[in-house]
Write a protein that holds these residues in place. Structure first.
Motif, PDB file in Angstrom:
ATOM      1  N   ALA A   1      19.898   2.843  -8.371  1.00 23.47           N
ATOM      2  CA  ALA A   1      19.546   3.959  -7.985  1.00 23.47           C
ATOM      3  C   ALA A   1      21.017   4.765  -8.312  1.00 23.47           C
ATOM      4  CB  ALA A   1      18.412   3.969  -6.367  1.00 23.47           C
ATOM      5  N   PHE A   2      21.680   3.795  -7.072  1.00 21.10           N
ATOM      6  CA  PHE A   2      22.975   3.859  -7.039  1.00 21.10           C
ATOM      7  C   PHE A   2      24.380   4.423  -8.554  1.00 21.10           C
ATOM      8  CE2 PHE A   2      23.610   3.014  -2.940  1.00 21.10           C
ATOM      9  CZ  PHE A   2      23.342   4.302  -2.159  1.00 21.10           C
ATOM     10  N   ARG A   3      23.515   3.821  -9.448  1.00 20.65           N
ATOM     11  CA  ARG A   3      23.904   4.418 -10.976  1.00 20.65           C
ATOM     12  C   ARG A   3      23.109   5.568 -11.331  1.00 20.65           C
ATOM     13  NH1 ARG A   3      28.499   0.917 -12.109  1.00 20.65           N
ATOM     14  NH2 ARG A   3      28.405   1.272 -13.868  1.00 20.65           N
ATOM     15  N   ILE A   4      22.118   5.595 -11.063  1.00 18.79           N
ATOM     16  CA  ILE A   4      21.549   6.653 -11.828  1.00 18.79           C
ATOM     17  C   ILE A   4      22.036   7.813 -11.417  1.00 18.79           C
ATOM     18  CG2 ILE A   4      19.155   7.901 -12.006  1.00 18.79           C
ATOM     19  CD1 ILE A   4      17.836   5.139 -12.639  1.00 18.79           C
ATOM     20  N   ILE A   5      21.699   7.833  -9.487  1.00 19.13           N
ATOM     21  CA  ILE A   5      22.325   9.193  -9.086  1.00 19.13           C
ATOM     22  C   ILE A   5      23.757   9.578  -9.638  1.00 19.13           C
ATOM     23  CG2 ILE A   5      23.467   9.556  -6.921  1.00 19.13           C
ATOM     24  CD1 ILE A   5      20.886   7.953  -5.258  1.00 19.13           C
ATOM     25  N   ASN A   6      24.610   8.642  -9.755  1.00 19.44           N
ATOM     26  CA  ASN A   6      26.168   8.913  -9.825  1.00 19.44           C
ATOM     27  C   ASN A   6      26.435   8.722 -11.677  1.00 19.44           C
ATOM     28  OD1 ASN A   6      27.707   8.295  -7.833  1.00 19.44           O
ATOM     29  ND2 ASN A   6      27.016   6.760  -7.057  1.00 19.44           N
ATOM     30  N   ASN A   7      25.280   8.808 -12.411  1.00 18.05           N
ATOM     31  CA  ASN A   7      25.571   8.905 -14.102  1.00 18.05           C
ATOM     32  C   ASN A   7      26.343   7.803 -14.808  1.00 18.05           C
ATOM     33  OD1 ASN A   7      23.501  11.391 -14.041  1.00 18.05           O
ATOM     34  ND2 ASN A   7      25.450  12.225 -13.288  1.00 18.05           N
ATOM     35  N   PHE A   8      26.309   6.446 -13.795  1.00 19.48           N
ATOM     36  CA  PHE A   8      27.002   5.250 -14.590  1.00 19.48           C
ATOM     37  C   PHE A   8      25.546   4.314 -15.338  1.00 19.48           C
ATOM     38  CE2 PHE A   8      29.383   5.569 -10.711  1.00 19.48           C
ATOM     39  CZ  PHE A   8      30.299   6.194 -11.359  1.00 19.48           C
ATOM     40  N   PRO A   9      26.181   4.131 -16.413  1.00 14.84           N
ATOM     41  CA  PRO A   9      25.549   3.476 -17.424  1.00 14.84           C
ATOM     42  C   PRO A   9      25.099   1.873 -16.759  1.00 14.84           C
ATOM     43  CG  PRO A   9      27.289   2.974 -17.942  1.00 14.84           C
ATOM     44  CD  PRO A   9      27.812   4.201 -17.552  1.00 14.84           C
ATOM     45  N   TYR A  10      24.056   1.172 -16.838  1.00 15.85           N
ATOM     46  CA  TYR A  10      23.105   0.336 -16.442  1.00 15.85           C
ATOM     47  C   TYR A  10      21.967   0.540 -16.618  1.00 15.85           C
ATOM     48  CZ  TYR A  10      21.506  -3.326 -13.035  1.00 15.85           C
ATOM     49  OH  TYR A  10      21.174  -4.645 -12.817  1.00 15.85           O
TER      50      TYR A  10
ATOM     51  N   PHE B   1      13.193   6.903  -7.339  1.00 18.83           N
ATOM     52  CA  PHE B   1      13.253   5.642  -6.685  1.00 18.83           C
ATOM     53  C   PHE B   1      15.044   6.380  -6.388  1.00 18.83           C
ATOM     54  CE2 PHE B   1      16.108   2.085  -5.179  1.00 18.83           C
ATOM     55  CZ  PHE B   1      15.383   2.254  -3.288  1.00 18.83           C
ATOM     56  N   ALA B   2      15.256   6.913  -6.941  1.00 18.95           N
ATOM     57  CA  ALA B   2      17.067   7.376  -7.235  1.00 18.95           C
ATOM     58  C   ALA B   2      17.300   8.468  -6.796  1.00 18.95           C
ATOM     59  CB  ALA B   2      17.427   7.473  -8.541  1.00 18.95           C
ATOM     60  N   ASP B   3      16.075   8.641  -7.246  1.00 20.32           N
ATOM     61  CA  ASP B   3      16.014  10.482  -6.150  1.00 20.32           C
ATOM     62  C   ASP B   3      15.981  10.843  -5.284  1.00 20.32           C
ATOM     63  OD1 ASP B   3      16.794  11.776  -9.354  1.00 20.32           O
ATOM     64  OD2 ASP B   3      14.685  12.235  -9.693  1.00 20.32           O
ATOM     65  N   LYS B   4      14.737   9.813  -4.820  1.00 18.75           N
ATOM     66  CA  LYS B   4      13.940   9.789  -2.908  1.00 18.75           C
ATOM     67  C   LYS B   4      15.539   9.764  -2.602  1.00 18.75           C
ATOM     68  CE  LYS B   4      11.463   9.271   0.110  1.00 18.75           C
ATOM     69  NZ  LYS B   4      11.516   9.824   1.357  1.00 18.75           N
TER      70      LYS B   4
ATOM     71  N   MET C   1      20.593  11.333   0.831  1.00 17.05           N
ATOM     72  CA  MET C   1      21.375  12.095   1.196  1.00 17.05           C
ATOM     73  C   MET C   1      21.841  13.247   1.769  1.00 17.05           C
ATOM     74  SD  MET C   1      23.843   8.639  -1.014  1.00 17.05           S
ATOM     75  CE  MET C   1      22.853   9.134  -2.190  1.00 17.05           C
ATOM     76  N   LEU C   2      21.237  14.035   0.114  1.00 18.80           N
ATOM     77  CA  LEU C   2      21.105  15.508   0.390  1.00 18.80           C
ATOM     78  C   LEU C   2      21.024  16.169   1.723  1.00 18.80           C
ATOM     79  CD1 LEU C   2      21.029  16.238  -3.010  1.00 18.80           C
ATOM     80  CD2 LEU C   2      22.841  16.940  -2.377  1.00 18.80           C
ATOM     81  N   ASP C   3      20.302  15.843   2.394  1.00 17.93           N
ATOM     82  CA  ASP C   3      19.212  15.826   2.932  1.00 17.93           C
ATOM     83  C   ASP C   3      20.079  15.736   4.671  1.00 17.93           C
ATOM     84  OD1 ASP C   3      16.916  17.773   1.537  1.00 17.93           O
ATOM     85  OD2 ASP C   3      16.073  15.468   2.404  1.00 17.93           O
ATOM     86  N   GLY C   4      20.999  14.787   4.684  1.00 20.49           N
ATOM     87  CA  GLY C   4      21.799  14.065   5.647  1.00 20.49           C
ATOM     88  C   GLY C   4      21.748  13.837   6.065  1.00 20.49           C
TER      89      GLY C   4
ATOM     90  N   LYS D   1       0.574  -1.183  -0.107  1.00 22.71           N
ATOM     91  CA  LYS D   1      -0.454  -0.107   0.124  1.00 22.71           C
ATOM     92  C   LYS D   1       0.845   1.460   0.035  1.00 22.71           C
ATOM     93  CE  LYS D   1      -3.457  -1.851   2.619  1.00 22.71           C
ATOM     94  NZ  LYS D   1      -4.528  -2.545   3.461  1.00 22.71           N
ATOM     95  N   GLY D   2       2.258   1.138   0.062  1.00 21.03           N
ATOM     96  CA  GLY D   2       3.192   2.180  -0.105  1.00 21.03           C
ATOM     97  C   GLY D   2       3.230   3.004  -1.624  1.00 21.03           C
ATOM     98  N   LYS D   3       3.881   4.372  -0.934  1.00 22.03           N
ATOM     99  CA  LYS D   3       4.006   5.002  -2.896  1.00 22.03           C
ATOM    100  C   LYS D   3       4.523   4.237  -3.704  1.00 22.03           C
ATOM    101  CE  LYS D   3       5.753   9.210  -4.476  1.00 22.03           C
ATOM    102  NZ  LYS D   3       4.501   9.231  -4.982  1.00 22.03           N
ATOM    103  N   LYS D   4       4.616   4.056  -5.135  1.00 28.77           N
ATOM    104  CA  LYS D   4       5.135   3.575  -5.971  1.00 28.77           C
ATOM    105  C   LYS D   4       5.556   5.093  -6.914  1.00 28.77           C
ATOM    106  CE  LYS D   4       1.284   0.701  -6.635  1.00 28.77           C
ATOM    107  NZ  LYS D   4       0.515   0.627  -5.496  1.00 28.77           N
ATOM    108  N   MET D   5       7.010   3.972  -7.469  1.00 26.08           N
ATOM    109  CA  MET D   5       7.820   4.871  -7.988  1.00 26.08           C
ATOM    110  C   MET D   5       8.697   4.097  -9.076  1.00 26.08           C
ATOM    111  SD  MET D   5      10.205   6.640  -4.711  1.00 26.08           S
ATOM    112  CE  MET D   5      10.042   7.501  -4.397  1.00 26.08           C
ATOM    113  N   ASP D   6       9.126   4.605 -10.545  1.00 24.20           N
ATOM    114  CA  ASP D   6      10.106   3.969 -11.210  1.00 24.20           C
ATOM    115  C   ASP D   6      10.847   4.114 -10.740  1.00 24.20           C
ATOM    116  OD1 ASP D   6      10.976   7.012 -11.727  1.00 24.20           O
ATOM    117  OD2 ASP D   6       9.715   6.927 -13.664  1.00 24.20           O
ATOM    118  N   SER D   7      12.524   3.938 -11.816  1.00 21.98           N
ATOM    119  CA  SER D   7      13.545   3.669 -10.808  1.00 21.98           C
ATOM    120  C   SER D   7      13.901   5.154 -11.121  1.00 21.98           C
ATOM    121  CB  SER D   7      14.363   2.779 -11.554  1.00 21.98           C
ATOM    122  OG  SER D   7      14.511   1.423 -11.658  1.00 21.98           O
ATOM    123  N   ILE D   8      13.753   5.683 -11.430  1.00 17.63           N
ATOM    124  CA  ILE D   8      14.476   7.227 -11.641  1.00 17.63           C
ATOM    125  C   ILE D   8      13.844   8.219 -10.272  1.00 17.63           C
ATOM    126  CG2 ILE D   8      14.621   9.343 -12.992  1.00 17.63           C
ATOM    127  CD1 ILE D   8      14.846   7.701 -15.507  1.00 17.63           C
TER     128      ILE D   8
END
Length: 158
Positions: free
Chosen positions: A147-156, A87-90, A95-98, A78-85
């Motif tokens: 998500a980490f690959r997306i955050i770091n702009n790596f292919p995958y 989820f990476a943003d979340k 991390m940006l919020d510390g 019943k939680g929030k649905k997200m696509d991979s991008i």
């Protein structure tokens, strides 16, 4: 970043264990990962709601000691649905919020107790479909890696 996967139940299938090991290895470059495997409760066929609630409460009492000091993400249909991008943003925004300590909580075959859901900071749903909790651990690890690959702009991720 420190990520804990708190999971109720043991992994029995070798192919799932191998997949988990692969993503643990891949994630080691991006975070400190710990998998905390907790015992599940036996549930009889055709259990009453009272018996189901008792099982969830017992499993929840095993999860609860790990929650303090972490941002807790409960996997909940019943939680929030997200696509991979998204989820990476979340994860990136956390991390940006510390926030550097995150728990992902996977319940047993009956899910998570209301108490654990209430104590969670965020509820995440991967689908309206139900997945075996053992397989969900592998799917979650793959999505964290993606998500980490997306955050770091790596292919995958495509």
């Amino acid at each position: 970043m420190n990520i804990n996967i708190i999971a109720v139940g043991k992994i029995k299938e070798n192919y799932i264990k191998q997949g988990i090991k692969e993503f643990e290895k891949r994630l080691s470059a991006h975070c400190k990962l710990q998998i905390i495997e907790l015992a599940d409760e036996k549930t009889k066929e055709n259990a009453s709601q009272k018996e189901i609630d008792l099982v969830l409460d017992k499993e929840g009492s095993r999860i609860e000691p790990y929650l303090d000091g972490f941002y807790n993400i409960a996997l909940d249909i019943k939680g929030k649905k997200m696509d991979s991008i998204k989820f990476a943003d979340k994860l990136d925004n956390l991390m940006l919020d510390g926030i550097s300590d995150i728990n992902f909580i996977i319940g047993g075959s009956l899910g998570l107790s209301d108490e654990i859901l209430k104590k969670s900071d965020f509820r995440l749903s991967f689908s309206d479909m139900t997945f075996p909790h053992q397989l969900m651990r592998l799917i979650l690890l793959e999505q964290i890696y993606r998500a980490f690959r997306i955050i770091n702009n790596f292919p995958y991720h495509k």
